[in-house]
Scaffold this active site. Structure first.
Site, PDB file in Angstrom:
ATOM      1  N   GLY A 131      22.164 -17.658 -17.183  1.00 13.04           N
ATOM      2  CA  GLY A 131      21.935 -19.061 -17.728  1.00 13.04           C
ATOM      3  C   GLY A 131      22.122 -19.222 -19.218  1.00 13.04           C
ATOM      4  O   GLY A 131      23.096 -19.442 -19.578  1.00 13.04           O
ATOM      5  N   THR A 158      24.827 -29.406 -11.388  1.00 11.90           N
ATOM      6  CA  THR A 158      24.706 -30.843 -11.088  1.00 11.90           C
ATOM      7  C   THR A 158      25.981 -31.290 -10.379  1.00 11.90           C
ATOM      8  O   THR A 158      27.116 -31.066 -10.747  1.00 11.90           O
ATOM      9  CB  THR A 158      24.738 -31.348 -12.418  1.00 11.90           C
ATOM     10  OG1 THR A 158      23.450 -30.643 -13.307  1.00 11.90           O
ATOM     11  CG2 THR A 158      24.530 -32.958 -12.596  1.00 11.90           C
ATOM     12  N   ASP A 240      30.399 -27.846 -25.981  1.00 14.16           N
ATOM     13  CA  ASP A 240      30.113 -28.335 -27.528  1.00 14.16           C
ATOM     14  C   ASP A 240      30.162 -29.866 -27.251  1.00 14.16           C
ATOM     15  O   ASP A 240      29.197 -30.660 -27.862  1.00 14.16           O
ATOM     16  CB  ASP A 240      31.311 -27.960 -28.329  1.00 14.16           C
ATOM     17  CG  ASP A 240      30.921 -26.644 -28.994  1.00 14.16           C
ATOM     18  OD1 ASP A 240      29.925 -26.102 -29.010  1.00 14.16           O
ATOM     19  OD2 ASP A 240      32.096 -26.142 -29.607  1.00 14.16           O
ATOM     20  N   ARG A 268      -1.191 -55.881 -22.991  1.00 13.29           N
ATOM     21  CA  ARG A 268      -2.402 -55.217 -22.556  1.00 13.29           C
ATOM     22  C   ARG A 268      -3.567 -55.614 -23.718  1.00 13.29           C
ATOM     23  O   ARG A 268      -3.280 -55.181 -24.719  1.00 13.29           O
ATOM     24  CB  ARG A 268      -2.180 -53.696 -22.162  1.00 13.29           C
ATOM     25  CG  ARG A 268      -3.517 -52.756 -22.248  1.00 13.29           C
ATOM     26  CD  ARG A 268      -3.893 -52.774 -20.806  1.00 13.29           C
ATOM     27  NE  ARG A 268      -5.125 -52.084 -20.355  1.00 13.29           N
ATOM     28  CZ  ARG A 268      -5.901 -52.300 -19.276  1.00 13.29           C
ATOM     29  NH1 ARG A 268      -5.542 -53.055 -18.404  1.00 13.29           N
ATOM     30  NH2 ARG A 268      -6.979 -51.334 -19.367  1.00 13.29           N
ATOM     31  N   GLN A 279      -4.190 -49.896 -35.012  1.00 10.19           N
ATOM     32  CA  GLN A 279      -3.088 -48.971 -35.952  1.00 10.19           C
ATOM     33  C   GLN A 279      -2.807 -47.849 -35.195  1.00 10.19           C
ATOM     34  O   GLN A 279      -1.735 -47.283 -35.299  1.00 10.19           O
ATOM     35  CB  GLN A 279      -3.961 -48.694 -37.232  1.00 10.19           C
ATOM     36  CG  GLN A 279      -2.866 -48.474 -38.399  1.00 10.19           C
ATOM     37  CD  GLN A 279      -3.696 -48.255 -39.852  1.00 10.19           C
ATOM     38  OE1 GLN A 279      -4.666 -47.534 -39.735  1.00 10.19           O
ATOM     39  NE2 GLN A 279      -3.030 -49.037 -40.692  1.00 10.19           N
ATOM     40  N   ILE A 337       0.095 -44.397 -24.529  1.00  8.79           N
ATOM     41  CA  ILE A 337      -0.025 -45.835 -24.822  1.00  8.79           C
ATOM     42  C   ILE A 337      -0.557 -46.449 -23.626  1.00  8.79           C
ATOM     43  O   ILE A 337      -1.326 -47.421 -23.659  1.00  8.79           O
ATOM     44  CB  ILE A 337       1.078 -46.397 -25.462  1.00  8.79           C
ATOM     45  CG1 ILE A 337       1.267 -45.982 -27.022  1.00  8.79           C
ATOM     46  CG2 ILE A 337       1.097 -47.905 -25.635  1.00  8.79           C
ATOM     47  CD1 ILE A 337       2.583 -46.013 -27.457  1.00  8.79           C
ATOM     48  N   GLY A 340      -4.339 -44.881 -18.340  1.00  8.94           N
ATOM     49  CA  GLY A 340      -4.200 -44.396 -16.806  1.00  8.94           C
ATOM     50  C   GLY A 340      -2.964 -45.093 -16.007  1.00  8.94           C
ATOM     51  O   GLY A 340      -2.463 -44.193 -15.317  1.00  8.94           O
ATOM     52  N   GLU A 363      22.721 -27.673 -20.208  1.00  9.45           N
ATOM     53  CA  GLU A 363      23.763 -27.711 -21.463  1.00  9.45           C
ATOM     54  C   GLU A 363      23.223 -26.706 -22.301  1.00  9.45           C
ATOM     55  O   GLU A 363      23.669 -27.162 -23.612  1.00  9.45           O
ATOM     56  CB  GLU A 363      24.401 -29.121 -21.647  1.00  9.45           C
ATOM     57  CG  GLU A 363      25.064 -29.609 -20.397  1.00  9.45           C
ATOM     58  CD  GLU A 363      25.990 -30.584 -20.630  1.00  9.45           C
ATOM     59  OE1 GLU A 363      26.608 -30.631 -21.828  1.00  9.45           O
ATOM     60  OE2 GLU A 363      26.235 -31.403 -19.547  1.00  9.45           O
ATOM     61  N   SER A 366      17.009 -25.523 -25.835  1.00  6.98           N
ATOM     62  CA  SER A 366      16.776 -25.909 -27.502  1.00  6.98           C
ATOM     63  C   SER A 366      16.805 -24.493 -27.961  1.00  6.98           C
ATOM     64  O   SER A 366      17.375 -24.437 -29.100  1.00  6.98           O
ATOM     65  CB  SER A 366      15.415 -26.477 -27.574  1.00  6.98           C
ATOM     66  OG  SER A 366      15.225 -27.564 -26.953  1.00  6.98           O
TER      67      SER A 366
HETATM   68  N1  CAA Z   1      33.849 -22.579 -29.085  1.00 11.36           N
HETATM   69  C1  CAA Z   1      34.637 -21.473 -28.921  1.00 11.36           C
HETATM   70  N2  CAA Z   1      34.336 -20.186 -28.770  1.00 11.36           N
HETATM   71  C2  CAA Z   1      33.216 -19.722 -28.635  1.00 11.36           C
HETATM   72  C3  CAA Z   1      32.049 -20.870 -28.839  1.00 11.36           C
HETATM   73  C4  CAA Z   1      32.556 -22.249 -29.167  1.00 11.36           C
HETATM   74  N3  CAA Z   1      31.502 -23.045 -29.261  1.00 11.36           N
HETATM   75  N4  CAA Z   1      31.069 -20.053 -28.682  1.00 11.36           N
HETATM   76  C5  CAA Z   1      31.182 -18.975 -28.627  1.00 11.36           C
HETATM   77  N5  CAA Z   1      32.597 -18.941 -28.442  1.00 11.36           N
HETATM   78  C6  CAA Z   1      33.313 -17.564 -28.323  1.00 11.36           C
HETATM   79  C7  CAA Z   1      32.920 -16.444 -29.210  1.00 11.36           C
HETATM   80  O1  CAA Z   1      33.609 -16.735 -30.435  1.00 11.36           O
HETATM   81  C8  CAA Z   1      33.146 -15.062 -28.567  1.00 11.36           C
HETATM   82  O2  CAA Z   1      34.424 -15.074 -28.680  1.00 11.36           O
HETATM   83  P1  CAA Z   1      35.080 -13.832 -29.564  1.00 11.36           P
HETATM   84  O3  CAA Z   1      34.620 -12.634 -29.129  1.00 11.36           O
HETATM   85  O4  CAA Z   1      36.680 -14.051 -29.320  1.00 11.36           O
HETATM   86  O5  CAA Z   1      34.687 -14.329 -30.763  1.00 11.36           O
HETATM   87  C9  CAA Z   1      32.784 -15.322 -27.190  1.00 11.36           C
HETATM   88  O6  CAA Z   1      32.836 -17.064 -27.050  1.00 11.36           O
HETATM   89  C10 CAA Z   1      31.544 -14.938 -26.802  1.00 11.36           C
HETATM   90  O7  CAA Z   1      30.451 -15.464 -27.661  1.00 11.36           O
HETATM   91  P2  CAA Z   1      29.003 -15.024 -28.249  1.00 11.36           P
HETATM   92  O8  CAA Z   1      29.481 -13.689 -28.667  1.00 11.36           O
HETATM   93  O9  CAA Z   1      28.663 -15.835 -29.073  1.00 11.36           O
HETATM   94  O10 CAA Z   1      28.327 -14.877 -27.039  1.00 11.36           O
HETATM   95  P3  CAA Z   1      26.662 -14.715 -26.513  1.00 11.36           P
HETATM   96  O11 CAA Z   1      26.400 -13.915 -25.475  1.00 11.36           O
HETATM   97  O12 CAA Z   1      26.214 -14.357 -27.896  1.00 11.36           O
HETATM   98  O13 CAA Z   1      26.071 -15.997 -26.121  1.00 11.36           O
HETATM   99  C11 CAA Z   1      25.467 -18.227 -26.342  1.00 11.36           C
HETATM  100  C12 CAA Z   1      26.206 -17.255 -26.905  1.00 11.36           C
HETATM  101  C13 CAA Z   1      25.525 -19.606 -27.397  1.00 11.36           C
HETATM  102  C14 CAA Z   1      24.052 -18.027 -26.037  1.00 11.36           C
HETATM  103  C15 CAA Z   1      26.084 -18.924 -25.207  1.00 11.36           C
HETATM  104  O14 CAA Z   1      26.018 -17.932 -23.973  1.00 11.36           O
HETATM  105  C16 CAA Z   1      25.592 -20.330 -24.613  1.00 11.36           C
HETATM  106  O15 CAA Z   1      25.931 -21.189 -24.950  1.00 11.36           O
HETATM  107  N6  CAA Z   1      24.661 -20.168 -23.738  1.00 11.36           N
HETATM  108  C17 CAA Z   1      24.206 -21.313 -22.988  1.00 11.36           C
HETATM  109  C18 CAA Z   1      24.914 -21.720 -21.599  1.00 11.36           C
HETATM  110  C19 CAA Z   1      25.072 -23.156 -21.586  1.00 11.36           C
HETATM  111  O16 CAA Z   1      24.886 -23.923 -22.147  1.00 11.36           O
HETATM  112  N7  CAA Z   1      24.908 -23.406 -20.018  1.00 11.36           N
HETATM  113  C20 CAA Z   1      24.846 -24.729 -19.707  1.00 11.36           C
HETATM  114  C21 CAA Z   1      25.539 -24.673 -18.277  1.00 11.36           C
HETATM  115  S1  CAA Z   1      26.249 -26.400 -17.685  1.00 11.36           S
HETATM  116  C22 CAA Z   1      25.103 -27.457 -17.567  1.00 11.36           C
HETATM  117  O17 CAA Z   1      23.972 -27.291 -17.830  1.00 11.36           O
HETATM  118  C23 CAA Z   1      25.326 -28.533 -16.879  1.00 11.36           C
HETATM  119  C24 CAA Z   1      24.488 -29.523 -16.368  1.00 11.36           C
HETATM  120  O18 CAA Z   1      23.949 -28.949 -15.183  1.00 11.36           O
HETATM  121  C25 CAA Z   1      24.155 -30.646 -16.909  1.00 11.36           C
END
Ligand code: CAA
Length: 379
Positions: A131, A158, A240, A268, A279, A337, A340, A363, A366
């Site tokens: 996860g 999703t 991102d 209300r 307030q 606000i 019930g 995604e 926090s």
């Molecule tokens: N852009 C490009 N490369 C990236 C990056 C980014 N934003 N973030 C990490 N990397 C690269 C790192 O540079 C590294 O590569 P190198 O070894 O070449 O430098 C590689 O990816 C591994 O990264 P980390 O060493 O930073 O890995 P980590 O194990 O420390 O984990 C973390 C980092 C930020 C915790 C990551 O695992 C993470 O984002 N976890 C959360 C996952 C997530 O968001 N899941 C969502 C699922 S999808 C979803 O939720 C959709 C839905 O249902 C709505």
């Protein structure tokens, strides 16, 4: 710095607002209650160009900027956050991923139908044991001539049950860790791909969230996105941008909570006065509005940096971190606000709280957003 929206952005926001009011509002609560996927709504979102908003027109998209996407996501999520997440995954994870990193053939075959709403996409990164710790991918993709055999389980996906196309992260080289992950486009109906379990959720109940099972699922090598080993970076880069979508979804929920609170406190009466005269209520409303404004500024900043092709990962993480907290707090205040009446379904604010909570989790939780932000600041 210009805080004004363009005419196009205002037109997109108004179109989304009208659509949400006319088409989604009347049945949003019922769909939530029945866990019913908004098939009709999603089809119409596609017809309006809202399922591929940032995809270039040549690939069937609306060719809009990320600010327009933020505004549309807010309006849809104000009324129906389930629709918001369906739209967000298709736009900012699936369409973005293929548009940015896919081959021309992949764009012709998949991006055009995804961006026009003729297909729906899902994004499969999470696994039972991966996860937040997303590099711990156990699903394997073993090369066999001109195809790969996928085996494993993805969960919390999703759109998974309704998707025509799933972007699947799988490990092609077990010993290489994050550098051994690759991404594949897998079509619905591919033998060996099945929907394993539909989750029963606290909120966003009319979006579908499922586990997907891959058992000797044969995928053509031409469906790999980018090189072998690019899959983890693909997922991170895509997320991102996805986080801007979820920040916008959270903003929509927060705005709906504020609107409901203003409306209710003007209607209300207690102790012979409208609640709006007290307030204690005024301060809650003032705080909600101020936080929403701040969260929107952060989200729009992330959006404009993305469009300007500047590094924006830290900003999208900040936007999601803050907007999701603002949404949960706003929904809680709205319930308070309403007293019930806030705790029963008639006034919708209990749904806003249930929907808001997930924005602090998916995604990237926090806590993960804080990792992303802190790493950027401390490196
Ligand atoms: N852009 C490009 N490369 C990236 C990056 C980014 N934003 N973030 C990490 N990397 C690269 C790192 O540079 C590294 O590569 P190198 O070894 O070449 O430098 C590689 O990816 C591994 O990264 P980390 O060493 O930073 O890995 P980590 O194990 O420390 O984990 C973390 C980092 C930020 C915790 C990551 O695992 C993470 O984002 N976890 C959360 C996952 C997530 O968001 N899941 C969502 C699922 S999808 C979803 O939720 C959709 C839905 O249902 C709505």
């Amino acid at each position: 710095m210009n805080f004004d929206f363009t005419e196009t952005q205002i037109m997109i926001r108004d179109t989304a607002r009208q659509f949400a009011q006319d088409e989604l509002a009347p049945s949003a609560s019922e769909r939530d209650e029945k866990e019913e996927f908004p098939h009709e709504g999603v089809k119409k979102l596609g017809e309006l160009g809202f399922m591929g908003m940032m995809v270039p027109e040549q690939y069937g998209g609306a060719g809009l900027d990320t600010t327009s996407y933020v505004l549309a996501m807010e309006e849809i999520s104000k009324v129906d956050a389930s629709c918001g997440v369906i739209m967000s995954v298709n736009n900012s994870l699936v369409c973005y991923g293929i548009n940015e990193f896919g081959s021309e053939e992949q764009k012709q075959q998949y991006l055009i139908p995804l961006a026009t709403g003729k297909m729906l996409g899902a994004f499969a990164l999470s696994e039972p044991e991966a996860g937040s710790d997303a590099t711990n991918q156990q699903t394997t993709a073993i090369r066999d001539g001109e195809s790969y055999n996928l085996n494993g389980t993805k969960n919390f996906i999703t759109n998974g049950a309704n998707a025509d196309v799933v972007l699947v992260m799988a490990t092609t080289n077990k010993t290489a860790g994050a550098k051994g992950v690759s991404t594949f486009i897998v079509e619905k109906g591919t033998p060996g791909l099945s929907v394993a379990k539909k989750e029963k959720k606290m909120g966003i109940r009319s979006s579908d969230t499922v586990s997907l099972a891959f058992q000797d699922c044969k995928v053509p090598a031409s469906n790999r996105i980018g090189d072998e080993g690019f899959g983890f970076k693909f997922a991170m880069k895509t997320l991102d941008g996805g986080r801007i979508g979820i920040a916008s979804q959270a903003l929509g929920i927060a705005m709906a909570s504020l609107d409901a609170s203003i409306r209710y406190s003007k209607e209300r009466k207690a102790f012979d006065q409208h609640l709006a005269n007290f307030q204690a209520i005024q301060f809650k409303i003032a705080d909600m509005a101020t936080r929403i404004e701040g969260a929107q500024m952060l989200t729009l900043k992330a959006a404009s940096m993305k469009d300007a092709k500047q590094p924006y990962g830290k900003y999208s993480a900040m936007a999601k971190l803050y907007a999701s907290k603002v949404a949960v707090d706003a929904a809680l205040d709205a319930i308070q606000i309403h007293g019930g009446y806030g705790y029963i379904k008639e006034y919708h604010v209990e749904r806003f709280l249930r929907d808001a909570k997930i924005t602090e989790i998916y995604e990237g939780t926090s806590e993960v957003q804080r990792i992303v932000i802190a790493r950027e600041l401390l490196r």
